[in-house]
Design an enzyme around this catalytic site. Structure first.
Site, PDB file in Angstrom:
ATOM      1  N   TYR A  95      40.345 -11.128 -18.058  1.00  0.00           N
ATOM      2  CA  TYR A  95      39.676 -10.326 -19.077  1.00  0.00           C
ATOM      3  C   TYR A  95      38.206 -10.149 -18.733  1.00  0.00           C
ATOM      4  CZ  TYR A  95      37.481 -14.518 -21.042  1.00  0.00           C
ATOM      5  OH  TYR A  95      36.723 -15.645 -21.214  1.00  0.00           O
ATOM      6  N   LYS A 146      38.179 -15.139 -14.076  1.00  0.00           N
ATOM      7  CA  LYS A 146      38.026 -15.010 -15.539  1.00  0.00           C
ATOM      8  C   LYS A 146      39.412 -14.891 -16.168  1.00  0.00           C
ATOM      9  CE  LYS A 146      34.884 -12.893 -18.872  1.00  0.00           C
ATOM     10  NZ  LYS A 146      34.584 -14.136 -19.562  1.00  0.00           N
ATOM     11  N   GLU A 197      28.874 -25.838 -16.873  1.00  0.00           N
ATOM     12  CA  GLU A 197      28.508 -24.652 -17.669  1.00  0.00           C
ATOM     13  C   GLU A 197      28.933 -24.917 -19.112  1.00  0.00           C
ATOM     14  OE1 GLU A 197      30.899 -21.183 -16.577  1.00  0.00           O
ATOM     15  OE2 GLU A 197      32.484 -22.512 -15.880  1.00  0.00           O
ATOM     16  N   LEU A 222      32.316 -20.046 -13.897  1.00  0.00           N
ATOM     17  CA  LEU A 222      32.466 -18.598 -13.955  1.00  0.00           C
ATOM     18  C   LEU A 222      31.115 -17.992 -13.566  1.00  0.00           C
ATOM     19  CD1 LEU A 222      34.379 -16.248 -14.803  1.00  0.00           C
ATOM     20  CD2 LEU A 222      32.886 -16.063 -16.777  1.00  0.00           C
TER      21      LEU A 222
HETATM   22  N1  PMP Z   1      31.074 -19.325 -18.431  1.00  0.00           N
HETATM   23  C1  PMP Z   1      32.230 -19.158 -19.087  1.00  0.00           C
HETATM   24  C2  PMP Z   1      33.273 -20.231 -18.990  1.00  0.00           C
HETATM   25  C3  PMP Z   1      32.450 -18.000 -19.860  1.00  0.00           C
HETATM   26  O1  PMP Z   1      33.614 -17.817 -20.503  1.00  0.00           O
HETATM   27  C4  PMP Z   1      31.427 -17.030 -19.963  1.00  0.00           C
HETATM   28  C5  PMP Z   1      31.605 -15.820 -20.825  1.00  0.00           C
HETATM   29  N2  PMP Z   1      32.528 -14.947 -20.324  1.00  0.00           N
HETATM   30  C6  PMP Z   1      30.233 -17.244 -19.259  1.00  0.00           C
HETATM   31  C7  PMP Z   1      30.088 -18.404 -18.500  1.00  0.00           C
HETATM   32  C8  PMP Z   1      29.121 -16.234 -19.300  1.00  0.00           C
HETATM   33  O2  PMP Z   1      29.474 -15.102 -18.556  1.00  0.00           O
HETATM   34  P1  PMP Z   1      28.871 -13.664 -18.906  1.00  0.00           P
HETATM   35  O3  PMP Z   1      27.394 -13.756 -18.755  1.00  0.00           O
HETATM   36  O4  PMP Z   1      29.497 -12.774 -17.887  1.00  0.00           O
HETATM   37  O5  PMP Z   1      29.273 -13.345 -20.305  1.00  0.00           O
END
Ligand code: PMP
Length: 287
Positions: A33, A147, A180, A204
């Site tokens: 996603y 993702k 994270e 991610l």
């Molecule tokens: N880490 C994880 C595990 C996430 O699910 C997300 C949000 N999608 C992020 C980091 C932040 O990513 P982004 O800046 O692309 O929203």
């Protein structure tokens, strides 16, 4: 007219947006996603989000459900039909519908669902006071760079954080390193240096993280991509988190302990301002 969703080729009322019970996303979380922020009706950082979708699909050998350009048209069309000004567009691609069997189906068409959601910007109080974080064990698989729809460990961590009255969970590996957040990237500031976990299979690769890294490089602020421990985070001068829906939020306490003086720090505030300027530039360019 009420809100619409896009489901496999059709725009349907959100309340009646359904997928088949044998969609592999429903049965196996066999899909990926993306979440793209929308501000003033403009999709922010759309291209890197589509790049990441392509990466996730490629790693799992799932075909694009429609071409990249057609997907862009669908995203725009749903945002337009729903009159979305501020919020997010969510889209997910699954391997498709097939009789339940772990191995990939021989012939299957990947499935695409797109929804939009209105969202308010972070509240004044959140920006003024920062947010609280709760540390939780990182019990995820070893391909967090994909993702994937499979978010159980993230959900459990976020719920535990919520029950601890925190805004976000910071996930801590067995060696004490913060990888994270449950749905955000984690950052600390120490002696003027901005520190965040390196891009790898362990996290991610957040799009907000990526944009911010590019912006920080231009400011002359020292940037270090390395893991930091929970202990280091507790002793940091500042901390913050990033994501597509929150952009950049100062973190002012971890496990009930203040970070720095317990107020959003100057570097976090500066980086948030720089990030918002970049968003404003994108909106300007799209109009
Ligand atoms: N880490 C994880 C595990 C996430 O699910 C997300 C949000 N999608 C992020 C980091 C932040 O990513 P982004 O800046 O692309 O929203």
């Amino acid at each position: 007219m009420g809100r619409l969703a896009y489901v496999n080729g059709r725009y349907v009322p959100h309340a009646q947006a359904m997928v088949h019970v044998e969609d592999r996303g429903y049965q196996f979380a066999d899909g990926v996603y993306e979440v793209v922020p929308v501000i003033d009706g403009v999709l922010i950082d759309e291209e890197p989000h589509l790049d990441r979708l392509g990466y996730s699909l490629g790693e799992l050998r799932i075909a694009w459900p429609v071409s990249r350009n057609v997907l862009k048209l669908i995203l725009r069309e749903l945002v337009r039909r729903n009159g979305l000004r501020r919020g997010i567009v969510y889209f997910q691609v699954t391997r498709g519908v097939a009789p339940r069997d772990h191995k990939f189906p021989a012939k299957v068409k990947s499935a695409l669902v797109v929804t939009t959601k209105r969202m308010n910007p972070p509240s004044e109080a959140m920006l003024r006071d920062g947010v609280a974080v709760s540390s939780q064990p990182d019990i995820r698989w070893t391909r967090r760079d994909i993702k994937s729809l499979s978010l159980l460990p993230n959900i459990l961590a976020k719920q535990a954080a919520t029950e601890a009255k925190a805004f976000e969970a910071w996930l801590v590996g067995p060696d004490g390193t913060v990888t994270e957040g449950s749905s955000t990237n984690a950052w600390i500031v120490k002696n003027g240096a901005v520190i965040t976990y390196p891009k790898s299979h362990d996290i991610l690769g957040g799009i907000t993280r990526l944009s911010l890294l590019e912006l920080v490089q231009k400011t002359g602020v020292t940037l270090v991509e390395r893991g930091f421990t929970l202990k280091e985070a507790l002793e940091a001068d500042e901390a913050f988190l990033t994501s597509s829906s929150a952009f950049l939020l100062p973190v002012t306490s971890i496990d009930g302990q203040n970070i720095g003086n317990g107020k959003p720090g100057p570097i976090s505030e500066k980086l948030r301002a720089i990030y918002l300027e970049n968003v404003a530039r994108q909106i300007g360019a799209a109009k």
